[in-house]
Design a protein around this motif. Structure first.
Motif, short mmCIF file in Angstrom:
data_model
loop_
_atom_site.label_atom_id
_atom_site.label_comp_id
_atom_site.label_asym_id
_atom_site.label_seq_id
_atom_site.Cartn_x
_atom_site.Cartn_y
_atom_site.Cartn_z
N GLU A 201 6.53 0.49 -5.22
CA GLU A 201 5.43 0.95 -4.40
C GLU A 201 5.08 2.32 -4.85
O GLU A 201 4.23 3.15 -4.15
CB GLU A 201 5.58 0.85 -3.17
N LEU A 202 5.78 2.95 -5.87
CA LEU A 202 5.68 4.23 -6.14
C LEU A 202 4.45 4.86 -6.54
O LEU A 202 3.90 5.85 -5.89
CB LEU A 202 6.86 4.66 -7.19
N ASP A 203 3.69 4.16 -7.52
CA ASP A 203 2.40 4.36 -7.63
C ASP A 203 1.48 4.59 -6.77
O ASP A 203 0.46 5.36 -6.72
CB ASP A 203 1.86 3.69 -9.10
N ALA A 204 1.77 3.37 -6.00
CA ALA A 204 0.37 3.39 -4.60
C ALA A 204 0.86 4.36 -3.78
O ALA A 204 -0.16 4.75 -3.12
CB ALA A 204 0.70 1.95 -4.06
N ALA A 205 2.04 4.98 -3.57
CA ALA A 205 2.21 6.04 -2.46
C ALA A 205 1.66 7.18 -3.07
O ALA A 205 1.24 8.13 -2.50
CB ALA A 205 3.87 5.91 -2.33
N VAL A 206 1.92 7.46 -4.47
CA VAL A 206 1.35 8.65 -4.93
C VAL A 206 -0.26 8.69 -4.86
O VAL A 206 -0.90 9.79 -4.58
CB VAL A 206 1.83 8.83 -6.52
N ARG A 207 -0.74 7.54 -5.14
CA ARG A 207 -2.24 7.61 -4.93
C ARG A 207 -2.65 7.84 -3.44
O ARG A 207 -3.61 8.40 -3.36
CB ARG A 207 -2.86 5.99 -5.39
N ASP A 208 -2.09 7.30 -2.55
CA ASP A 208 -2.33 7.63 -1.16
C ASP A 208 -2.24 9.10 -0.92
O ASP A 208 -3.21 9.77 -0.11
CB ASP A 208 -1.39 6.64 -0.21
N LEU A 209 -1.22 9.52 -1.34
CA LEU A 209 -0.86 11.16 -1.16
C LEU A 209 -2.12 12.10 -1.59
O LEU A 209 -2.47 13.00 -1.09
CB LEU A 209 0.48 11.54 -1.44
N THR A 210 -2.14 11.56 -3.05
CA THR A 210 -3.41 12.19 -3.72
C THR A 210 -4.85 12.23 -3.05
O THR A 210 -5.30 13.33 -2.67
CB THR A 210 -3.43 11.82 -4.91
#
Length: 259
Positions: A201-210
């Motif tokens: 889920e790392l990439d998705a979490a970074v997209r949400d934070l961005t």
């Protein structure tokens, strides 16, 4: 749009978001002076529209740190070896190390928010590169370690200041002197990680934070970051004054009275 692709560093930009990717997974994204020059060049190549920079890495490890070839007598082709550096004058040696540090300094510019997406090992220079960013989103398999002191060196790639700021002097000293691993739970608990998620889920979490970081107006983000970055160096009264000055600028800008 690809803006740079060299020496294990790939830079793309899409309007307000830039992504810097370490692209040498076969060597666990080990770093060299060529890596650092490419990272510094990436910072210089950012378009003015960029507001958030995401730092990520291919493979299972974020970065295993300095490529061990640096410790051999021959070093890297075209680069001074460590023994050669040791024989240089103090000003020359200082200039070389300052050049290396350029790869780690631009991530905290007031007009940018930088987010490191960290998985697996982030050791030595890898740990310091993650610390160079404003925020860190980590996979649950993350393993931070500062191994420089164990090798007879010191962390010299700008990592000591943010490490002490995040975890305090005593814990930073213990982490550096023992060279031990800091795993995901401790990283989140002590503030090294803003968020820990399953690796998938790392990439998705970074997209949400961005997306969340881009929601606020850019000028307000810049002023807020500057206030927070400078808070530790100001007295309480100085910080109050800085808040008033920043708010005055924001109010005038919102009223159309800014310069």
């Amino acid at each position: 749009m690809t803006l740079l692709d060299k020496d294990g560093v790939h830079l793309t930009a899409d309007d307000a978001i830039a992504t810097v990717t370490l692209t040498n997974p076969d060597k666990r994204n080990a770093q060299s002076p060529a890596t650092w020059r490419a990272l510094a060049e990436a910072g210089q190549a950012l378009p003015g529209s960029v507001r958030v920079v995401v730092l990520r890495a291919e493979g299972k490890s974020f970065s295993a740190g300095l490529d061990r070839q640096a410790f051999t007598p021959e070093g890297f082709d075209g680069e001074p070896s460590f023994p050669e550096l040791a024989r240089r004058s103090d000003p020359e040696l200082d200039a070389v190390i300052a050049g290396y540090q350029e790869a780690f300094t631009w991530w905290r510019r007031h007009d940018l928010i930088s987010v490191a997406a960290v998985q697996g090992h982030a050791i030595g220079a890898g740990f310091q590169l993650a610390l160079a960013c404003d925020l860190r989103v980590c996979a649950d398999d993350v393993q931070f370690a500062m191994r420089e002191t164990s090798l007879g060196l010191v962390p010299d790639l700008t990592g000591t200041h943010p490490l002490v700021s995040l975890v305090g002097y005593a814990r930073a000293l213990e982490i550096c002197l023992t060279g031990r691993f800091v795993h995901a739970e401790e990283a989140e608990r002590t503030g090294l990680a803003n968020l820990v998620v399953p690796a998938a889920e790392l990439d998705a979490a970074v997209r949400d934070l961005t997306a969340a970081l881009l929601a606020a107006p850019r000028d307000a983000v810049i002023e807020t970051k500057a206030l927070l970055r400078g808070a530790g160096e100001r007295t309480y009264e100085e910080q109050r004054a800085a808040e008033r000055a920043a708010q005055a600028r924001r109010l005038r800008d919102l009223a159309g009275l800014g310069e």
